[in-house]
Design an enzyme around this catalytic site. Structure first.
Site, PDB file in Angstrom:
ATOM      1  N   HIS A 116      -0.238 -12.348  -2.303  1.00  0.00           N
ATOM      2  CA  HIS A 116      -0.459 -10.975  -2.778  1.00  0.00           C
ATOM      3  C   HIS A 116       0.644 -10.567  -3.739  1.00  0.00           C
ATOM      4  O   HIS A 116       1.776 -11.068  -3.657  1.00  0.00           O
ATOM      5  CB  HIS A 116      -0.548  -9.985  -1.606  1.00  0.00           C
ATOM      6  CG  HIS A 116       0.737  -9.783  -0.857  1.00  0.00           C
ATOM      7  ND1 HIS A 116       1.637  -8.782  -1.159  1.00  0.00           N
ATOM      8  CD2 HIS A 116       1.281 -10.457   0.187  1.00  0.00           C
ATOM      9  CE1 HIS A 116       2.654  -8.838  -0.316  1.00  0.00           C
ATOM     10  NE2 HIS A 116       2.476  -9.862   0.503  1.00  0.00           N
ATOM     11  N   ASP A 118       1.002  -7.060  -4.512  1.00  0.00           N
ATOM     12  CA  ASP A 118       1.382  -5.658  -4.293  1.00  0.00           C
ATOM     13  C   ASP A 118       2.677  -5.650  -3.489  1.00  0.00           C
ATOM     14  O   ASP A 118       3.053  -6.665  -2.875  1.00  0.00           O
ATOM     15  CB  ASP A 118       0.271  -4.878  -3.570  1.00  0.00           C
ATOM     16  CG  ASP A 118      -0.053  -5.451  -2.192  1.00  0.00           C
ATOM     17  OD1 ASP A 118      -0.178  -6.690  -2.081  1.00  0.00           O
ATOM     18  OD2 ASP A 118      -0.176  -4.673  -1.225  1.00  0.00           O
ATOM     19  N   GLU A 183      -2.400  -6.125   0.228  1.00  0.00           N
ATOM     20  CA  GLU A 183      -1.937  -6.707   1.496  1.00  0.00           C
ATOM     21  C   GLU A 183      -1.071  -5.729   2.269  1.00  0.00           C
ATOM     22  O   GLU A 183      -1.189  -5.596   3.485  1.00  0.00           O
ATOM     23  CB  GLU A 183      -1.149  -7.995   1.221  1.00  0.00           C
ATOM     24  CG  GLU A 183      -0.889  -8.826   2.475  1.00  0.00           C
ATOM     25  CD  GLU A 183       0.436  -8.545   3.168  1.00  0.00           C
ATOM     26  OE1 GLU A 183       0.675  -9.126   4.227  1.00  0.00           O
ATOM     27  OE2 GLU A 183       1.244  -7.725   2.677  1.00  0.00           O
ATOM     28  N   GLU A 184      -0.201  -5.038   1.547  1.00  0.00           N
ATOM     29  CA  GLU A 184       0.766  -4.178   2.239  1.00  0.00           C
ATOM     30  C   GLU A 184       0.114  -2.956   2.881  1.00  0.00           C
ATOM     31  O   GLU A 184       0.759  -2.232   3.643  1.00  0.00           O
ATOM     32  CB  GLU A 184       1.875  -3.732   1.268  1.00  0.00           C
ATOM     33  CG  GLU A 184       2.723  -4.875   0.700  1.00  0.00           C
ATOM     34  CD  GLU A 184       3.599  -5.573   1.743  1.00  0.00           C
ATOM     35  OE1 GLU A 184       3.511  -5.247   2.938  1.00  0.00           O
ATOM     36  OE2 GLU A 184       4.368  -6.472   1.338  1.00  0.00           O
ATOM     37  N   ASP A 212       3.559 -16.351   2.793  1.00  0.00           N
ATOM     38  CA  ASP A 212       3.891 -14.917   2.746  1.00  0.00           C
ATOM     39  C   ASP A 212       4.750 -14.546   3.950  1.00  0.00           C
ATOM     40  O   ASP A 212       4.476 -13.580   4.654  1.00  0.00           O
ATOM     41  CB  ASP A 212       2.574 -14.111   2.722  1.00  0.00           C
ATOM     42  CG  ASP A 212       2.819 -12.614   2.629  1.00  0.00           C
ATOM     43  OD1 ASP A 212       3.912 -12.226   2.215  1.00  0.00           O
ATOM     44  OD2 ASP A 212       1.901 -11.844   2.982  1.00  0.00           O
ATOM     45  N   THR A 346      14.924  26.024   6.743  1.00  0.00           N
ATOM     46  CA  THR A 346      14.621  26.494   8.101  1.00  0.00           C
ATOM     47  C   THR A 346      13.138  26.859   8.193  1.00  0.00           C
ATOM     48  O   THR A 346      12.761  28.019   8.085  1.00  0.00           O
ATOM     49  CB  THR A 346      15.492  27.712   8.458  1.00  0.00           C
ATOM     50  OG1 THR A 346      15.395  28.664   7.394  1.00  0.00           O
ATOM     51  CG2 THR A 346      16.942  27.324   8.683  1.00  0.00           C
ATOM     52  N   ARG A 359       2.144  -3.665  16.783  1.00  0.00           N
ATOM     53  CA  ARG A 359       1.918  -5.068  16.398  1.00  0.00           C
ATOM     54  C   ARG A 359       1.085  -5.742  17.481  1.00  0.00           C
ATOM     55  O   ARG A 359       1.343  -5.566  18.678  1.00  0.00           O
ATOM     56  CB  ARG A 359       3.262  -5.786  16.214  1.00  0.00           C
ATOM     57  CG  ARG A 359       4.101  -5.271  15.056  1.00  0.00           C
ATOM     58  CD  ARG A 359       3.556  -5.663  13.692  1.00  0.00           C
ATOM     59  NE  ARG A 359       4.255  -4.936  12.632  1.00  0.00           N
ATOM     60  CZ  ARG A 359       4.086  -5.162  11.334  1.00  0.00           C
ATOM     61  NH1 ARG A 359       3.253  -6.090  10.908  1.00  0.00           N
ATOM     62  NH2 ARG A 359       4.734  -4.459  10.446  1.00  0.00           N
ATOM     63  N   HIS A 461      10.667  -5.496   2.775  1.00  0.00           N
ATOM     64  CA  HIS A 461      10.320  -4.088   3.015  1.00  0.00           C
ATOM     65  C   HIS A 461      11.550  -3.181   3.034  1.00  0.00           C
ATOM     66  O   HIS A 461      11.403  -1.983   3.198  1.00  0.00           O
ATOM     67  CB  HIS A 461       9.560  -3.888   4.343  1.00  0.00           C
ATOM     68  CG  HIS A 461       8.218  -4.549   4.366  1.00  0.00           C
ATOM     69  ND1 HIS A 461       7.212  -4.183   5.216  1.00  0.00           N
ATOM     70  CD2 HIS A 461       7.694  -5.564   3.623  1.00  0.00           C
ATOM     71  CE1 HIS A 461       6.146  -4.935   5.010  1.00  0.00           C
ATOM     72  NE2 HIS A 461       6.421  -5.794   4.045  1.00  0.00           N
TER      73      HIS A 461
END
Ligand SMILES: C[C@H](N)C(=O)N[C@@H](Cc1c[nH]cn1)C(=O)O
Length: 494
Positions: A116, A118, A183-184, A212, A346, A359, A461
């Site tokens: 990928h 991206d 993909e991301e 990857d 505030t 996951r 990342h």
């Protein structure tokens, strides 16, 4: 007496082979700078798939990848995979998927390389030492967003094919590419494309190769499992607009307080997932796995040092590896609508949306996880007796993937690693997710190998992502060697 014929033929073949490999390696070494420049051009494109404002850049990135493959003489297509629906109901064109084919010899194996182009978001203000979209070489490390995840590995595969072509050497296998741009964010649209092309583009594919992911240490690795990911939005909506916390605080039941309250019921401080039923599906750790993890070279202190923490959830190697690779975990990523700028505003935010993911590992099922999480959050929210409204949505439901390490693809991988790096490979799993891996396996019925070239410290990342020149260049050689090894797998094995 005449000398025996067969051994001398074999001798000739193996000599020619060794000579070709040496030439290919020399070619790669002498084209390093071009490879780095190609990566620089790709990294310069802000192909962030999660930011809809960057969609034109993503389209440009796909065109650029297609053009590179076209210039090499491949049969290239930019496959339209439709649109995505945004949370506000608007429709946005998905980036086209690039498919390419080099070679069409039915006597050879056909491999399909998936990657990928991206990337995850990146801003200099996030704490990068360099401009994330200007590839910067510091001491042999090439810093830039997407350098390791996944632009350099995709380029390394392209350069591997290009090297054979440049030296007028026949590719030992037919090579196909599938390069995507989502993909991301969960590979939207790719499942349907694979299904639609199962009997056309994928019909003659024997094996799928994915690069990857990264090594676990300085030792090259082959990856045989990835975790999946179920990504959720939990939105709590209250007053019709943001309110002054001094004027209204104390009278209003605040959406943020509700949200933090329910988020706190997802996972205990010691890492135990509190959502009923989630842990029931998880395959137990077998004795064999335990032994495998025990044998893996992994230095916990080094790991802690790398990420800058002085304590982990677990203190022994097997527990750390198992919780990294084959147990589920909950991560809370952020809260949209919350005040997060510098300063001291505030305000009582009127609507806040938490982003969290779980996951997935064998034998979890995203559809079941979606129900468990949604039911649970609604039940804990109901106990608060809040007048605010809760909406839970699962926006990504990617399954985990696991391979058979006894498959000849892995033997071929070990041989290629040995040839290029002169060392044995680690057999590892990956804690991250390659959302499409399981679909490839289920839809095409073909075997997959993951052959990472990313370093263990590439910072995927995060700030200062990099790809080392060494891994990029030696990785290209690894792919060249691997194509050759795969060509020697007996044709009957799938
Ligand atoms: C392992 C791969 N390089 C990667 O980082 N994949 C992403 C894919 C994903 C999962 N959920 C949303 N995107 C990841 O594991 O975070």
């Amino acid at each position: 007496m005449n000398p025996p014929v067969l051994p001398s033929i074999l001798l000739v073949i193996s000599t020619v082979h060794a000579f070709q490999y040496t030439e290919l390696v020399q070619y790669v070494d002498s084209h390093q700078e071009e490879y780095v420049e190609a990566l620089r051009d790709w990294v310069a494109i802000e192909s962030d798939s999660s930011n809809v404002l960057k969609r034109p850049d993503l389209h440009r990135m796909m065109d650029m990848a297609a053009q590179k493959l076209r210039l090499m003489g491949g049969t290239v297509e930019l496959v339209d995979i439709g649109e995505q629906e945004l949370p506000d109901g608007q429709m946005l064109a998905l980036p086209k998927v690039v498919t390419a084919q080099f070679g069409n010899d039915s006597n050879k194996h056909t491999v399909c390389v998936y990657g990928h182009v991206d990337v995850q978001p990146a801003k200099k203000e996030d704490g990068w030492a360099t401009d994330p979209y200007n590839l910067t070489d510091i001491n042999g490390n090439l810093y830039g967003r997407g350098a390791s995840d996944n632009k350099a590995p995709v380029l390394a595969w392209i350069h591997a094919v290009e090297a054979y072509q440049a030296l007028n050497m026949e590719l030992p296998v037919n090579v196909k590419f599938v390069i995507e741009g989502m993909e991301e964010t969960g590979s939207n649209g790719l499942d349907a494309m694979i299904l639609a092309q199962r009997d056309t583009f994928f019909s003659d594919v024997d094996y799928i190769i994915i690069s990857d992911c990264g090594w676990l240490s300085t030792r090259p690795a082959l990856t045989y499992g990835t975790r999946g990911n179920c990504y959720f939005f939990a939105e709590v909506e209250g007053p019709k607009q943001d309110l002054h916390s001094g004027v209204y605080g104390g009278t209003v039941i605040e959406p943020m307080t509700d949200l933090i309250g329910i988020l706190d019921t997802l996972i205990s401080p010691s890492g135990k997932i509190l959502i009923p039923g989630i842990r029931d599906a998880v395959a137990p750790l077998s004795d064999e796995e335990w032994r495998m993890y025990q044998d893996i070279q992994f230095d916990i202190d080094h790991y802690k040092n790398k990420i800058g923490v002085n304590q982990l959830m677990y203190s022994n190697k097997v527990d750390v590896l198992a919780h990294m690779w084959r147990y589920p975990t909950v991560t809370i990523h952020g809260i949209e609508g919350a005040f997060s700028d510098p300063g001291t505003k505030t305000v009582i935010p009127a609507k806040v949306t938490a982003k969290f993911s779980i996951r997935q590992v064998p034998n979890m099922d995203p559809a079941m996880v979606k129900k468990q999480v949604t039911d649970y959050l609604h039940s804990v929210f109901a106990k608060r007796k809040s007048p605010n409204a809760l909406k839970v949505t699962m926006v990504i439901g990617a399954k985990p993937w696991l391979a058979d390490t006894q498959h000849p693809l892995y033997e071929a991988g070990k041989a290629a690693v040995k040839r290029v790096f002169d060392t044995d490979s680690d057999l590892i799993r990956e804690g991250g997710t390659i959302p499409i891996a399981r679909t490839f396996q289920d839809v095409t019925g073909k075997s997959i190998i993951m052959m990472p070239i990313g370093g263990f410290d590439d910072g995927l990342h995060s700030q200062n992502e990099k790809m080392s020149r060494y891994n990029y260049i030696e990785g290209t050689k690894l792919f060249i060697a691997y194509l050759n090894e795969v060509s020697q797998i007996r044709k009957t094995t799938v």
